[in-house]
Design a protein around this motif. Sequence first.
Motif, mmCIF file in Angstrom:
data_model
loop_
_atom_site.group_PDB
_atom_site.id
_atom_site.type_symbol
_atom_site.label_atom_id
_atom_site.label_comp_id
_atom_site.label_asym_id
_atom_site.label_seq_id
_atom_site.Cartn_x
_atom_site.Cartn_y
_atom_site.Cartn_z
ATOM 1 N N GLY A 378 0.798 -1.219 0.000
ATOM 2 C CA GLY A 378 0.000 0.000 0.000
ATOM 3 C C GLY A 378 0.829 1.266 0.000
ATOM 4 N N ALA A 379 2.152 1.138 -0.161
ATOM 5 C CA ALA A 379 3.026 2.307 -0.150
ATOM 6 C C ALA A 379 2.718 3.235 -1.319
ATOM 7 C CB ALA A 379 4.494 1.864 -0.197
ATOM 8 N N GLY A 380 2.848 4.529 -1.072
ATOM 9 C CA GLY A 380 2.652 5.514 -2.136
ATOM 10 C C GLY A 380 3.905 5.759 -2.941
ATOM 11 N N ILE A 381 5.062 5.381 -2.375
ATOM 12 C CA ILE A 381 6.347 5.625 -3.024
ATOM 13 C C ILE A 381 7.176 4.350 -2.964
ATOM 14 C CG2 ILE A 381 8.517 6.936 -2.907
ATOM 15 C CD1 ILE A 381 6.921 9.193 -1.567
ATOM 16 N N ALA A 382 7.844 4.032 -4.076
ATOM 17 C CA ALA A 382 8.793 2.923 -4.098
ATOM 18 C C ALA A 382 10.173 3.467 -4.403
ATOM 19 C CB ALA A 382 8.390 1.883 -5.134
ATOM 20 N N LEU A 383 11.180 2.938 -3.720
ATOM 21 C CA LEU A 383 12.577 3.234 -4.022
ATOM 22 C C LEU A 383 13.146 2.031 -4.748
ATOM 23 C CD1 LEU A 383 13.725 4.780 -0.604
ATOM 24 C CD2 LEU A 383 12.729 5.932 -2.596
ATOM 25 N N VAL A 384 13.536 2.228 -6.008
ATOM 26 C CA VAL A 384 13.965 1.121 -6.855
ATOM 27 C C VAL A 384 15.423 1.337 -7.254
ATOM 28 C CG1 VAL A 384 13.472 -0.207 -8.939
ATOM 29 C CG2 VAL A 384 11.610 0.967 -7.732
ATOM 30 N N ALA A 385 16.286 0.351 -7.006
ATOM 31 C CA ALA A 385 17.697 0.504 -7.366
ATOM 32 C C ALA A 385 18.350 -0.850 -7.571
ATOM 33 C CB ALA A 385 18.451 1.281 -6.279
ATOM 34 N N GLY A 386 19.196 -0.921 -8.597
ATOM 35 C CA GLY A 386 20.073 -2.059 -8.799
ATOM 36 C C GLY A 386 21.496 -1.641 -8.489
ATOM 37 N N ASP A 387 22.417 -2.591 -8.568
ATOM 38 C CA ASP A 387 23.807 -2.273 -8.248
ATOM 39 C C ASP A 387 24.385 -1.251 -9.218
ATOM 40 O OD1 ASP A 387 23.679 -3.958 -6.112
ATOM 41 O OD2 ASP A 387 24.809 -5.606 -7.031
ATOM 42 N N ARG A 388 23.958 -1.264 -10.479
ATOM 43 C CA ARG A 388 24.454 -0.269 -11.443
ATOM 44 C C ARG A 388 23.976 1.132 -11.085
ATOM 45 N NH1 ARG A 388 24.026 -2.996 -17.521
ATOM 46 N NH2 ARG A 388 25.510 -4.720 -17.127
ATOM 47 N N ASP A 389 22.720 1.222 -10.597
ATOM 48 C CA ASP A 389 22.217 2.528 -10.161
ATOM 49 C C ASP A 389 23.061 3.062 -9.012
ATOM 50 O OD1 ASP A 389 19.820 2.610 -11.882
ATOM 51 O OD2 ASP A 389 19.152 0.935 -10.625
ATOM 52 N N ILE A 390 23.416 2.183 -8.098
ATOM 53 C CA ILE A 390 24.207 2.591 -6.941
ATOM 54 C C ILE A 390 25.588 3.055 -7.391
ATOM 55 C CG2 ILE A 390 25.208 1.847 -4.753
ATOM 56 C CD1 ILE A 390 22.092 2.161 -4.828
ATOM 57 N N GLU A 391 26.164 2.340 -8.369
ATOM 58 C CA GLU A 391 27.452 2.766 -8.908
ATOM 59 C C GLU A 391 27.352 4.164 -9.502
ATOM 60 O OE1 GLU A 391 29.005 -0.032 -11.681
ATOM 61 O OE2 GLU A 391 28.992 -1.707 -10.250
ATOM 62 N N ALA A 392 26.174 4.459 -10.112
ATOM 63 C CA ALA A 392 25.970 5.785 -10.706
ATOM 64 C C ALA A 392 25.571 6.825 -9.671
ATOM 65 C CB ALA A 392 24.899 5.703 -11.797
ATOM 66 N N GLY A 393 25.338 6.381 -8.424
ATOM 67 C CA GLY A 393 25.002 7.308 -7.352
ATOM 68 C C GLY A 393 23.557 7.747 -7.328
ATOM 69 N N THR A 394 22.638 6.922 -7.891
ATOM 70 C CA THR A 394 21.223 7.314 -7.944
ATOM 71 C C THR A 394 20.316 6.191 -7.453
ATOM 72 O OG1 THR A 394 20.905 6.529 -10.221
ATOM 73 C CG2 THR A 394 21.635 8.833 -9.919
ATOM 74 N N VAL A 395 19.091 6.580 -7.098
ATOM 75 C CA VAL A 395 18.022 5.649 -6.737
ATOM 76 C C VAL A 395 16.760 6.113 -7.453
ATOM 77 C CG1 VAL A 395 16.493 4.892 -4.860
ATOM 78 C CG2 VAL A 395 18.963 4.991 -4.490
ATOM 79 N N GLY A 396 16.007 5.186 -8.006
ATOM 80 C CA GLY A 396 14.745 5.536 -8.645
ATOM 81 C C GLY A 396 13.660 5.747 -7.601
ATOM 82 N N VAL A 397 13.021 6.914 -7.622
ATOM 83 C CA VAL A 397 11.911 7.216 -6.714
ATOM 84 C C VAL A 397 10.629 7.181 -7.541
ATOM 85 C CG1 VAL A 397 10.920 8.869 -5.097
ATOM 86 C CG2 VAL A 397 13.417 8.650 -5.284
ATOM 87 N N LYS A 398 9.786 6.180 -7.272
ATOM 88 C CA LYS A 398 8.616 5.931 -8.110
ATOM 89 C C LYS A 398 7.329 6.281 -7.377
ATOM 90 C CE LYS A 398 6.366 2.342 -10.891
ATOM 91 N NZ LYS A 398 6.476 0.977 -11.442
#
Length: 427
Positions: A378-398
């Motif tokens: 039921g969350a309104g926001i998801a934080l989505v990240a793979g190891d490549r995203d972390i290497e790039a210094g980002t997290v997807g905020v959905k």
Amino acid sequence: MTDTSAFRAPKGVPDYLPPDSAQFVAVRDGLLQAARLAGYGYVELPIFEETALFARGVGESTDVVTKEMYTFADRGDRSVTLRPEGTAGVMRAVIEHGVDRGPLPAKLCYSGPFFRYERPQSGRYRQLQQVGVEAIGVDDPALDAEVIAIADAGFRTLGLDGFRLELTSLGDDTCRPQYRELLQDFLLGLDLDEETRRRAQLNPLRVLDDKRPHIKEMTADAPLMLDHLSDAAKQHFDTVLVHLDALGVPYVINPRMVRGLDYYTKTTFEFVHDGLGAQSGIGGGGRYDGLMRQLGGQDLSGIGFGLGVDRTLLALKAEGKTVGETARVDVFGVPLGGDAKLVLARLAGALRAAGVRVDLAYGDRGMKGAMKAADRSGAGIALVAGDRDIEAGTVGVKDMTSGEQLDVAVDGVVSDVLARLGRIRLV
């Protein structure tokens, strides 16, 4: 060998599990909040007490004491009882800790499980959950009205509206003995069975509460306490009604009302919801002048109530209403890789410290399974990240409603999420 698959909760003891438990918590906390807004402080009571406390405080002739208490001997061969109600325990605590020697009235509230050995049925459990308040030390009809108004406000805050308040006066020490004798003479003149005749001798008022049709018919013309009040008791009751009118609390006077506990005097009340069938009471209480003296304390008055959390839940269900959070969490983390899991766990900790409810997908699920878990949360926001995203210094905020996803720098995720939720970062 014990078959553990056969274990079940004790008969008449309900479980509350997610997501339904969210409604239970909302009802309990909503009823408590109404008391706290009126200055009532919380008290935590023992689950069990000496048996004599309830025998003396509740009343030797009541069904609670004679039939319904869970009483047993402890390892020291002392008779103890799982608490069947809250008032006697509160009074014991007030006397023991000298609360009655401080500012009065002492205004206390409490919640938790209470225990009565009854035949389990809808709305009647052997472990029942209640919220209660007690206002001790001041005999003021305005205080009676406040206590009643708190209960009324608690129900209405939850959205409940199909209930009614019934109240009466059970008189005081100057008129109750004469009325008891008058009622007893009337009852003993009837053709009663042996058990009912014995009840009439011990506590004649209880006979008026008998639900059997033939007893109700025989006692239809019984004298009523409201018609035999002393001048002081009548003035007290009339003043309670004036204050309830001023507070906008609707009520119905029920002159035949009888509560199941012996300690009630003067103002006595019950909240009733017809959508519950035979077990229509959702809460009640009254004034108990003299109880503290009976328990070895000062001769101080008091008034209080107990509201059924289980019964209130059933009443809300009867009205087709729900309360409480439908979502378990506000934010759900979807890590796709070991490095991503470590970073999202750290971000979850920071968000929780800021008062945000956060959960993560555990067990190294794939994207599809993890996003299903996010939907179920039921969350309104998801934080989505793979190891490549972390290497790039980002997290997807959905945004789970619109489906829109933005890449946010790791060190800006907490601020971004708090802004989306309209929260202020806690220092």
